[in-house]
Design a protein around this motif. Structure first.
Motif, PDB file in Angstrom:
ATOM      1  N   PRO A  83       0.826  -1.214   0.000  1.00  0.00           N
ATOM      2  CA  PRO A  83       0.000   0.000   0.000  1.00  0.00           C
ATOM      3  C   PRO A  83       0.860   1.262   0.000  1.00  0.00           C
ATOM      4  O   PRO A  83       1.875   1.292   0.703  1.00  0.00           O
ATOM      5  CB  PRO A  83      -0.774  -0.105   1.317  1.00  0.00           C
ATOM      6  N   ARG A  84       0.493   2.256  -0.808  1.00  0.00           N
ATOM      7  CA  ARG A  84      -0.625   2.254  -1.731  1.00  0.00           C
ATOM      8  C   ARG A  84      -0.200   1.560  -3.020  1.00  0.00           C
ATOM      9  O   ARG A  84       0.790   1.913  -3.626  1.00  0.00           O
ATOM     10  CB  ARG A  84      -1.044   3.682  -2.004  1.00  0.00           C
ATOM     11  N   TYR A  85      -0.959   0.525  -3.433  1.00  0.00           N
ATOM     12  CA  TYR A  85      -0.552  -0.353  -4.506  1.00  0.00           C
ATOM     13  C   TYR A  85      -0.401   0.391  -5.833  1.00  0.00           C
ATOM     14  O   TYR A  85      -1.226   1.231  -6.191  1.00  0.00           O
ATOM     15  CB  TYR A  85      -1.569  -1.483  -4.671  1.00  0.00           C
ATOM     16  N   SER A  86       0.646   0.049  -6.567  1.00  0.00           N
ATOM     17  CA  SER A  86       0.934   0.710  -7.837  1.00  0.00           C
ATOM     18  C   SER A  86       0.082   0.148  -8.967  1.00  0.00           C
ATOM     19  O   SER A  86       0.047  -1.070  -9.188  1.00  0.00           O
ATOM     20  CB  SER A  86       2.420   0.534  -8.180  1.00  0.00           C
ATOM     21  N   LYS A  87      -0.593   1.021  -9.705  1.00  0.00           N
ATOM     22  CA  LYS A  87      -1.394   0.581 -10.847  1.00  0.00           C
ATOM     23  C   LYS A  87      -0.508  -0.012 -11.936  1.00  0.00           C
ATOM     24  O   LYS A  87      -0.896  -0.953 -12.628  1.00  0.00           O
ATOM     25  CB  LYS A  87      -2.197   1.757 -11.416  1.00  0.00           C
ATOM     26  N   ARG A  88       0.705   0.548 -12.097  1.00  0.00           N
ATOM     27  CA  ARG A  88       1.619   0.027 -13.113  1.00  0.00           C
ATOM     28  C   ARG A  88       1.995  -1.426 -12.817  1.00  0.00           C
ATOM     29  O   ARG A  88       2.023  -2.269 -13.710  1.00  0.00           O
ATOM     30  CB  ARG A  88       2.888   0.886 -13.182  1.00  0.00           C
ATOM     31  N   THR A  89       2.268  -1.705 -11.552  1.00  0.00           N
ATOM     32  CA  THR A  89       2.623  -3.077 -11.173  1.00  0.00           C
ATOM     33  C   THR A  89       1.435  -4.006 -11.369  1.00  0.00           C
ATOM     34  O   THR A  89       1.583  -5.129 -11.862  1.00  0.00           O
ATOM     35  CB  THR A  89       3.096  -3.121  -9.710  1.00  0.00           C
ATOM     36  N   LEU A  90       0.246  -3.552 -11.002  1.00  0.00           N
ATOM     37  CA  LEU A  90      -0.956  -4.371 -11.170  1.00  0.00           C
ATOM     38  C   LEU A  90      -1.220  -4.682 -12.638  1.00  0.00           C
ATOM     39  O   LEU A  90      -1.577  -5.808 -12.998  1.00  0.00           O
ATOM     40  CB  LEU A  90      -2.163  -3.659 -10.553  1.00  0.00           C
ATOM     41  N   LYS A  91      -1.036  -3.690 -13.502  1.00  0.00           N
ATOM     42  CA  LYS A  91      -1.230  -3.906 -14.942  1.00  0.00           C
ATOM     43  C   LYS A  91      -0.234  -4.942 -15.469  1.00  0.00           C
ATOM     44  O   LYS A  91      -0.583  -5.800 -16.287  1.00  0.00           O
ATOM     45  CB  LYS A  91      -1.075  -2.586 -15.700  1.00  0.00           C
ATOM     46  N   ALA A  92       1.002  -4.850 -14.984  1.00  0.00           N
ATOM     47  CA  ALA A  92       2.022  -5.809 -15.419  1.00  0.00           C
ATOM     48  C   ALA A  92       1.683  -7.221 -14.966  1.00  0.00           C
ATOM     49  O   ALA A  92       1.860  -8.190 -15.718  1.00  0.00           O
ATOM     50  CB  ALA A  92       3.390  -5.389 -14.884  1.00  0.00           C
ATOM     51  N   MET A  93       1.185  -7.360 -13.727  1.00  0.00           N
ATOM     52  CA  MET A  93       0.814  -8.681 -13.220  1.00  0.00           C
ATOM     53  C   MET A  93      -0.378  -9.247 -14.004  1.00  0.00           C
ATOM     54  O   MET A  93      -0.427 -10.446 -14.295  1.00  0.00           O
ATOM     55  CB  MET A  93       0.464  -8.607 -11.730  1.00  0.00           C
ATOM     56  N   GLU A  94      -1.308  -8.389 -14.327  1.00  0.00           N
ATOM     57  CA  GLU A  94      -2.469  -8.813 -15.124  1.00  0.00           C
ATOM     58  C   GLU A  94      -2.012  -9.336 -16.483  1.00  0.00           C
ATOM     59  O   GLU A  94      -2.471 -10.384 -16.954  1.00  0.00           O
ATOM     60  CB  GLU A  94      -3.436  -7.644 -15.299  1.00  0.00           C
ATOM     61  N   PHE A  95      -1.077  -8.611 -17.111  1.00  0.00           N
ATOM     62  CA  PHE A  95      -0.557  -9.031 -18.414  1.00  0.00           C
ATOM     63  C   PHE A  95       0.202 -10.353 -18.295  1.00  0.00           C
ATOM     64  O   PHE A  95       0.043 -11.256 -19.120  1.00  0.00           O
ATOM     65  CB  PHE A  95       0.359  -7.949 -18.984  1.00  0.00           C
ATOM     66  N   ALA A  96       1.027 -10.461 -17.248  1.00  0.00           N
ATOM     67  CA  ALA A  96       1.815 -11.683 -17.042  1.00  0.00           C
ATOM     68  C   ALA A  96       0.900 -12.898 -16.898  1.00  0.00           C
ATOM     69  O   ALA A  96       1.161 -13.967 -17.463  1.00  0.00           O
ATOM     70  CB  ALA A  96       2.706 -11.525 -15.816  1.00  0.00           C
ATOM     71  N   LYS A  97      -0.163 -12.724 -16.144  1.00  0.00           N
ATOM     72  CA  LYS A  97      -1.123 -13.828 -15.964  1.00  0.00           C
ATOM     73  C   LYS A  97      -1.776 -14.191 -17.297  1.00  0.00           C
ATOM     74  O   LYS A  97      -1.967 -15.373 -17.603  1.00  0.00           O
ATOM     75  CB  LYS A  97      -2.185 -13.436 -14.944  1.00  0.00           C
ATOM     76  N   SER A  98      -2.106 -13.187 -18.104  1.00  0.00           N
ATOM     77  CA  SER A  98      -2.747 -13.431 -19.403  1.00  0.00           C
ATOM     78  C   SER A  98      -1.823 -14.194 -20.356  1.00  0.00           C
ATOM     79  O   SER A  98      -2.296 -14.857 -21.279  1.00  0.00           O
ATOM     80  CB  SER A  98      -3.192 -12.112 -20.042  1.00  0.00           C
ATOM     81  N   GLN A  99      -0.504 -14.078 -20.113  1.00  0.00           N
ATOM     82  CA  GLN A  99       0.473 -14.791 -20.951  1.00  0.00           C
ATOM     83  C   GLN A  99       0.854 -16.154 -20.357  1.00  0.00           C
ATOM     84  O   GLN A  99       1.770 -16.812 -20.837  1.00  0.00           O
ATOM     85  CB  GLN A  99       1.735 -13.929 -21.104  1.00  0.00           C
ATOM     86  N   ASN A 100       0.140 -16.537 -19.297  1.00  0.00           N
ATOM     87  CA  ASN A 100       0.358 -17.819 -18.621  1.00  0.00           C
ATOM     88  C   ASN A 100       1.729 -17.961 -17.975  1.00  0.00           C
ATOM     89  O   ASN A 100       2.209 -19.079 -17.744  1.00  0.00           O
ATOM     90  CB  ASN A 100       0.127 -18.995 -19.593  1.00  0.00           C
ATOM     91  N   ALA A 101       2.354 -16.822 -17.681  1.00  0.00           N
ATOM     92  CA  ALA A 101       3.609 -16.855 -16.936  1.00  0.00           C
ATOM     93  C   ALA A 101       3.309 -17.204 -15.479  1.00  0.00           C
ATOM     94  O   ALA A 101       2.190 -17.014 -14.995  1.00  0.00           O
ATOM     95  CB  ALA A 101       4.311 -15.505 -17.019  1.00  0.00           C
ATOM     96  N   THR A 102       4.299 -17.725 -14.783  1.00  0.00           N
ATOM     97  CA  THR A 102       4.162 -17.947 -13.346  1.00  0.00           C
ATOM     98  C   THR A 102       4.362 -16.605 -12.651  1.00  0.00           C
ATOM     99  O   THR A 102       5.398 -15.963 -12.812  1.00  0.00           O
ATOM    100  CB  THR A 102       5.208 -18.955 -12.841  1.00  0.00           C
ATOM    101  N   VAL A 103       3.359 -16.189 -11.897  1.00  0.00           N
ATOM    102  CA  VAL A 103       3.398 -14.878 -11.247  1.00  0.00           C
ATOM    103  C   VAL A 103       3.595 -15.068  -9.739  1.00  0.00           C
ATOM    104  O   VAL A 103       2.782 -15.705  -9.077  1.00  0.00           O
ATOM    105  CB  VAL A 103       2.099 -14.083 -11.503  1.00  0.00           C
ATOM    106  N   ILE A 104       4.688 -14.535  -9.230  1.00  0.00           N
ATOM    107  CA  ILE A 104       4.962 -14.560  -7.791  1.00  0.00           C
ATOM    108  C   ILE A 104       4.834 -13.137  -7.270  1.00  0.00           C
ATOM    109  O   ILE A 104       5.553 -12.240  -7.722  1.00  0.00           O
ATOM    110  CB  ILE A 104       6.376 -15.101  -7.498  1.00  0.00           C
ATOM    111  N   THR A 105       3.910 -12.924  -6.359  1.00  0.00           N
ATOM    112  CA  THR A 105       3.728 -11.575  -5.819  1.00  0.00           C
ATOM    113  C   THR A 105       4.255 -11.497  -4.391  1.00  0.00           C
ATOM    114  O   THR A 105       4.044 -12.405  -3.596  1.00  0.00           O
ATOM    115  CB  THR A 105       2.247 -11.144  -5.847  1.00  0.00           C
ATOM    116  N   ILE A 106       4.949 -10.423  -4.116  1.00  0.00           N
ATOM    117  CA  ILE A 106       5.399 -10.106  -2.764  1.00  0.00           C
ATOM    118  C   ILE A 106       4.539  -8.929  -2.319  1.00  0.00           C
ATOM    119  O   ILE A 106       4.686  -7.810  -2.823  1.00  0.00           O
ATOM    120  CB  ILE A 106       6.893  -9.696  -2.718  1.00  0.00           C
TER     121      ILE A 106
END
Length: 300
Positions: free
Chosen positions: A193-216
């Motif tokens: 917090p406060r969560y970054s929209k840029r990071t969230l967009k990147a994670m959304e894209f990564a998931k859409s590409q079926n990459a393994t997403v590890i969030t800290i």
């Protein structure tokens, strides 16, 4: 589904069965949750005109095991919505009668303790294995989390040949660096917090590409977790407008150590080569050499 308003939903669904005094508490929280989160049970009761025991019963009525659990749910709800100015005001209230150094260090120690109690060791182990088996490892963190990403990137570059630390001066630049993501890759996203929209967009894209997403990130309620294959949760807090990154740093340290142990022989060879380079090009200050030089000069 991401249930960031779970507390609000609990209050609204419980309203019909609440007592008159409990409804006063409910209405205060619904209208002033940003203030209620920092109140003790006694203080909250005093403000709305009910007893401390009524506040505790209210928490139990909502299904929380005591008022502290309700307060934790409140914190999850509001912490991403507080401005830097509000966070500074909160810090001033908390620190009014305490020594800053003792308070901050104790608060950070508590966050590490809570993180240790809550983190899922199996998820941690699976994250380590995913990183070890990745074709390419992408690391992303912006704003205050950029320091964490840089730290992880520095050590991962000693451990791997396939690490890319994402630089995000703009959203378009960020996507230019990750557009080749595939299911063989791992993306490590760091955000608190406060969560970054840029990071969230990147994670959304990564998931859409079926990459393994590890969030800290800090909580199961963090918006980061909706895109995660694995979530490593480390406590953060609103002690002031300065983000507390001590517990997240400890989790990253654990990741680095766990992976280095798995790659022990390879790492030893790499470090031996690096040590020769560091010595030849005087990367580090060598205190022993300086002492020997001083001793030689004194003898002359």
């Amino acid at each position: 589904m991401h249930k960031k308003n779970d507390l609000i939903q609990r209050i609204q669904s419980s309203l019909p069965k609440l007592s008159k005094g409990q409804k006063l508490i409910a209405n205060y929280i619904l209208n002033h949750y940003d203030k209620a989160v920092f109140l003790t049970a006694a203080k909250l009761g005093s403000i709305v005109g009910v007893s401390e025991s009524t506040v505790v019963r209210f928490a139990n009525e909502l299904g929380y095991d005591g008022y502290p659990k309700l307060q934790r749910a409140l914190e999850e709800l509001v912490k991403n919505r507080l401005t830097a100015v509000q966070r500074m005001e909160v810090a001033s209230d908390r620190l009014e009668h305490q020594h800053v150094l003792r308070y901050v260090l104790q608060s950070d120690a508590d966050k590490i303790k809570y993180t240790l109690e809550e983190i899922d060791e199996q998820v941690f182990d699976e994250s380590v294995n995913a990183i070890l088996n990745a074709r390419k490892i992408y690391i992303l963190g912006v704003r205050s989390s950029a320091a964490l990403a840089s730290f992880l990137g520095f050590y991962f570059n000693l451990l791997f040949d396939n690490v890319k630390l994402i630089h995000t001066n703009s959203v378009s630049e960020m996507f230019e660096q990750i557009h080749k993501l595939s299911s063989e890759d791992v993306v490590i996203g760091i955000s608190f917090p406060r969560y970054s929209k840029r990071t969230l967009k990147a994670m959304e894209f990564a998931k859409s590409q079926n990459a393994t997403v590890i969030t800290i990130t800090d909580s199961p309620l963090s918006p980061m977790t909706q895109y995660a294959t694995y979530s490593l949760l480390a406590r953060s807090d609103m002690a002031s407008f300065v983000d507390s990154l001590v517990a997240p740093m400890s989790v990253l340290n654990a990741l680095i150590v766990a992976i280095s142990l798995k790659k022990k022989d390879e790492i030893s060879e790499t470090l031996s080569k690096l040590e020769k380079i560091w010595t030849e090009y005087q990367v580090y200050d060598n205190e022993d050499e300086d002492l020997n030089l001083t001793y030689s000069l004194n003898k002359k």
